[in-house]
Design a protein around this motif. Structure first.
Motif: not given
Length: 154
Positions: A94-116
């Motif tokens: 659970q912990d590794v999967h949760r952190v990997l999911s969070r990393a992917a979500n954070h990466l999506a916000t990086v793309a959003q910040a780059a667009a902004m």
């Protein structure tokens, strides 16, 4: 560099073998899709932002691409320890999967910040700070995976 049909098929087969078809494959794919989106935004920004700031976006993307390779390695290791059980996260993973999911979500916000940034709504440093969070998440997942392997003797 685009892959031809045979190379894509070989890669898909390799992904099936190393990542399975469900949980860990999806975790890896989610991260990769977020990274692809980031690169799409960076390519769209070329010519519309100052060159030195665009170079900063490219540099961040290169670092994130290296991190994506580490995510794949983590997902391969996780699949070896916890083979597919559908989309249910196995006990102990659970912990590794949760952190990997969070990393992917954070990466999506990086793309959003780059667009902004491209639209002049934020600065390039916001993109960098968000990218650092992705790296921190992946490092945390690596620590957790090392604990797995230590506790299971693998």
């Amino acid at each position: 560099m685009a892959l031809g049909p045979f190379a894509r098929r070989r890669q898909a087969k390799k992904d099936d073998d190393e990542l399975g078809h469900e949980l860990w494959r999806r975790a890896n794919d989610w991260f990769r899709r977020s990274l692809d989106r980031y690169w799409q935004v960076v390519n769209e920004a070329e010519g519309s932002v100052p060159v030195d700031e665009h170079n900063g976006l490219v540099n961040a993307g290169n670092v994130l691409t290296d991190v994506a390779d580490r995510v794949r390695i983590l997902c391969v290791r996780a699949h070896a320890l916890y083979p597919d059980a559908g989309m249910d996260v196995p006990s102990g993973a659970q912990d590794v999967h949760r952190v990997l999911s969070r990393a992917a979500n954070h990466l999506a916000t990086v793309a959003q910040a780059a667009a902004m940034f491209r639209l002049g709504q934020t600065d390039v440093f916001t993109v960098g700070r968000r990218a650092e969070r992705v790296i921190e998440d992946v490092e945390e997942a690596e620590r957790l995976a090392a604990q797995w392997e230590e506790s299971t003797g693998r």
